[in-house]
Design a protein around this motif. Structure first.
Motif, mmCIF file in Angstrom:
data_model
loop_
_atom_site.group_PDB
_atom_site.id
_atom_site.type_symbol
_atom_site.label_atom_id
_atom_site.label_comp_id
_atom_site.label_asym_id
_atom_site.label_seq_id
_atom_site.Cartn_x
_atom_site.Cartn_y
_atom_site.Cartn_z
ATOM 1 N N VAL A 42 0.832 -1.200 0.000
ATOM 2 C CA VAL A 42 0.000 0.000 0.000
ATOM 3 C C VAL A 42 0.868 1.252 0.000
ATOM 4 C CG1 VAL A 42 -1.879 -1.177 1.198
ATOM 5 C CG2 VAL A 42 -0.190 0.126 2.523
ATOM 6 N N VAL A 43 0.205 2.355 -0.323
ATOM 7 C CA VAL A 43 0.796 3.685 -0.275
ATOM 8 C C VAL A 43 0.115 4.447 0.854
ATOM 9 C CG1 VAL A 43 1.174 5.834 -1.545
ATOM 10 C CG2 VAL A 43 1.166 3.640 -2.760
ATOM 11 N N ALA A 44 0.886 5.197 1.617
ATOM 12 C CA ALA A 44 0.331 6.035 2.676
ATOM 13 C C ALA A 44 0.694 7.488 2.390
ATOM 14 C CB ALA A 44 0.863 5.614 4.041
ATOM 15 N N LYS A 45 -0.314 8.376 2.490
ATOM 16 C CA LYS A 45 -0.111 9.784 2.167
ATOM 17 C C LYS A 45 -0.670 10.657 3.284
ATOM 18 C CE LYS A 45 -1.470 8.663 -2.609
ATOM 19 N NZ LYS A 45 -2.330 9.113 -3.741
ATOM 20 N N ALA A 46 0.093 11.676 3.663
ATOM 21 C CA ALA A 46 -0.438 12.662 4.596
ATOM 22 C C ALA A 46 -1.616 13.368 3.942
ATOM 23 C CB ALA A 46 0.646 13.668 4.970
ATOM 24 N N SER A 47 -2.668 13.611 4.699
ATOM 25 C CA SER A 47 -3.856 14.264 4.165
ATOM 26 C C SER A 47 -3.845 15.744 4.526
ATOM 27 C CB SER A 47 -5.120 13.605 4.728
ATOM 28 O OG SER A 47 -6.279 14.153 4.147
ATOM 29 N N GLY A 48 -4.355 16.567 3.600
ATOM 30 C CA GLY A 48 -4.406 18.001 3.840
ATOM 31 C C GLY A 48 -3.181 18.745 3.348
ATOM 32 N N ILE A 49 -2.286 18.057 2.629
ATOM 33 C CA ILE A 49 -1.076 18.664 2.078
ATOM 34 C C ILE A 49 -1.200 18.646 0.557
ATOM 35 C CG2 ILE A 49 1.441 18.585 1.959
ATOM 36 C CD1 ILE A 49 0.398 19.055 4.760
ATOM 37 N N ALA A 50 -1.073 19.823 -0.079
ATOM 38 C CA ALA A 50 -1.325 19.919 -1.518
ATOM 39 C C ALA A 50 -0.285 19.168 -2.342
ATOM 40 C CB ALA A 50 -1.383 21.385 -1.937
ATOM 41 N N HIS A 51 0.992 19.346 -2.045
ATOM 42 C CA HIS A 51 2.048 18.719 -2.846
ATOM 43 C C HIS A 51 2.810 17.738 -1.950
ATOM 44 C CE1 HIS A 51 1.193 21.393 -6.165
ATOM 45 N NE2 HIS A 51 1.210 22.399 -5.315
ATOM 46 N N LYS A 52 2.170 16.610 -1.707
ATOM 47 C CA LYS A 52 2.678 15.650 -0.729
ATOM 48 C C LYS A 52 4.014 15.046 -1.136
ATOM 49 C CE LYS A 52 -1.194 13.461 -1.274
ATOM 50 N NZ LYS A 52 -1.944 14.495 -2.024
ATOM 51 N N SER A 53 4.157 14.705 -2.421
ATOM 52 C CA SER A 53 5.404 14.075 -2.867
ATOM 53 C C SER A 53 6.581 15.017 -2.687
ATOM 54 C CB SER A 53 5.285 13.650 -4.335
ATOM 55 O OG SER A 53 4.313 12.642 -4.487
ATOM 56 N N ASP A 54 6.395 16.291 -3.064
ATOM 57 C CA ASP A 54 7.474 17.266 -2.929
ATOM 58 C C ASP A 54 7.883 17.446 -1.472
ATOM 59 O OD1 ASP A 54 7.327 17.612 -5.640
ATOM 60 O OD2 ASP A 54 6.188 19.479 -5.559
ATOM 61 N N ALA A 55 6.922 17.292 -0.567
ATOM 62 C CA ALA A 55 7.197 17.466 0.859
ATOM 63 C C ALA A 55 7.689 16.187 1.525
ATOM 64 C CB ALA A 55 5.939 17.968 1.569
ATOM 65 N N GLY A 56 7.818 15.108 0.756
ATOM 66 C CA GLY A 56 8.279 13.849 1.322
ATOM 67 C C GLY A 56 7.254 13.172 2.206
ATOM 68 N N LEU A 57 5.971 13.402 1.922
ATOM 69 C CA LEU A 57 4.911 12.882 2.784
ATOM 70 C C LEU A 57 4.095 11.787 2.108
ATOM 71 C CD1 LEU A 57 3.794 16.258 4.377
ATOM 72 C CD2 LEU A 57 5.228 14.475 5.387
ATOM 73 N N VAL A 58 4.766 11.033 1.225
ATOM 74 C CA VAL A 58 4.173 9.855 0.600
ATOM 75 C C VAL A 58 5.120 8.683 0.836
ATOM 76 C CG1 VAL A 58 3.403 8.786 -1.548
ATOM 77 C CG2 VAL A 58 3.007 11.228 -1.168
ATOM 78 N N ARG A 59 4.586 7.580 1.329
ATOM 79 C CA ARG A 59 5.399 6.390 1.582
ATOM 80 C C ARG A 59 4.874 5.245 0.722
ATOM 81 N NH1 ARG A 59 7.699 9.953 3.581
ATOM 82 N NH2 ARG A 59 8.509 10.172 5.707
ATOM 83 N N LEU A 60 5.787 4.564 0.036
ATOM 84 C CA LEU A 60 5.421 3.523 -0.921
ATOM 85 C C LEU A 60 5.810 2.137 -0.424
ATOM 86 C CD1 LEU A 60 6.779 5.268 -4.156
ATOM 87 C CD2 LEU A 60 4.456 5.379 -3.247
ATOM 88 N N GLY A 61 5.150 1.131 -0.999
ATOM 89 C CA GLY A 61 5.543 -0.256 -0.779
ATOM 90 C C GLY A 61 5.440 -0.724 0.653
ATOM 91 N N LEU A 62 4.379 -0.333 1.339
ATOM 92 C CA LEU A 62 4.245 -0.649 2.757
ATOM 93 C C LEU A 62 3.436 -1.923 2.984
ATOM 94 C CD1 LEU A 62 3.340 2.939 4.031
ATOM 95 C CD2 LEU A 62 5.608 1.883 3.979
ATOM 96 N N ASP A 63 3.864 -2.706 3.976
ATOM 97 C CA ASP A 63 3.041 -3.797 4.482
ATOM 98 C C ASP A 63 2.411 -3.305 5.792
ATOM 99 O OD1 ASP A 63 5.020 -3.926 6.453
ATOM 100 O OD2 ASP A 63 5.987 -5.683 5.584
ATOM 101 N N PRO A 64 1.533 -4.084 6.420
ATOM 102 C CA PRO A 64 0.873 -3.590 7.637
ATOM 103 C C PRO A 64 1.841 -3.133 8.725
ATOM 104 C CG PRO A 64 -0.295 -5.504 6.812
ATOM 105 C CD PRO A 64 0.941 -5.366 5.967
ATOM 106 N N GLU A 65 2.949 -3.851 8.898
ATOM 107 C CA GLU A 65 3.898 -3.490 9.956
ATOM 108 C C GLU A 65 4.590 -2.162 9.651
ATOM 109 O OE1 GLU A 65 7.869 -5.313 12.207
ATOM 110 O OE2 GLU A 65 6.678 -6.558 10.851
#
Length: 204
Positions: A42-65
């Motif tokens: 899954v991908v996890a993204k901070a909510s309420g941030i317009a340009h999340k990728s530029d701010a480093g607030l997107v995480r890729l390739g996550l498992d539940p842990e």
């Protein structure tokens, strides 16, 4: 001007918008349960941030842990919630957008997108809503048009489905005069089908 969250923007664009499985989560336990149930990265993204990728607030390739590990920081950086989505990959990244122009009125844009959209600068601008045949002509006029027909064994882009994304943008511009800008980027092409991975709506 007010920039809506990604979740709010997608909801406003309507239920016919093709999106991956996703949910706005209010607790780390809720997020982990979703990831476990989906059984995929899954991908996890901070909510309420317009340009999340530029701010480093997107995480890729996550498992539940690993999702549990990053969730609190993402929630704290945004509005207290985290958008969790299945991670998908595809052949192309496109962009579909819309805006209000002081001279021409509502406009829609479509072209090649992703993080390099501004560098590629390969987009077409049309009056909204496009008339029959205009979207087809605009796609054929892009410099990268040959990529839309399929390459290296990939299927061609389903232009009818892409047209539905454009129609969702045009419809929102038509029904809500307070919407001044819409940005669906990237629109991932997966097995020829468009999937809107991120969206931003700006209202006055």
């Amino acid at each position: 001007m007010t920039a809506l969250t990604e979740w709010e923007s997608k909801q406003l664009l309507g239920p016919r918008l093709p999106v991956p499985r996703e949910a706005r989560t209010g607790t780390v336990d809720e997020a982990a349960r979703l990831a476990t149930g989906w059984g995929c990265a899954v991908v996890a993204k901070a909510s309420g941030i317009a340009h999340k990728s530029d701010a480093g607030l997107v995480r890729l390739g996550l498992d539940p842990e690993s999702l549990r590990a990053v969730w609190p920081a993402l929630a704290a950086a945004g509005d207290g919630t985290v958008l969790v989505a299945e991670q998908v990959s595809g052949e192309l990244e496109l962009i579909v957008g819309g805006r209000r122009d002081d001279t021409f009125g509502p406009l829609v844009t479509v072209g090649f997108g992703g993080v390099a959209a501004e560098v590629l600068d390969d987009v077409a601008v049309l009056l909204s809503p496009p008339r029959p045949g205009e979207l087809e002509d605009a796609l054929d006029g892009l410099r990268g048009a040959r990529l839309l027909a399929g390459y290296r064994g990939s299927p061609p882009v389903d232009r009818a489905q892409l047209g539905r994304v454009v129609a969702a943008v045009a419809d929102l511009l038509d029904r809500d005069p307070n919407v001044v800008e819409i940005d669906c980027n990237p629109v991932l092409i997966r097995d020829g089908q468009p999937v809107v991975l991120d969206a931003l709506v700006v209202k006055r």
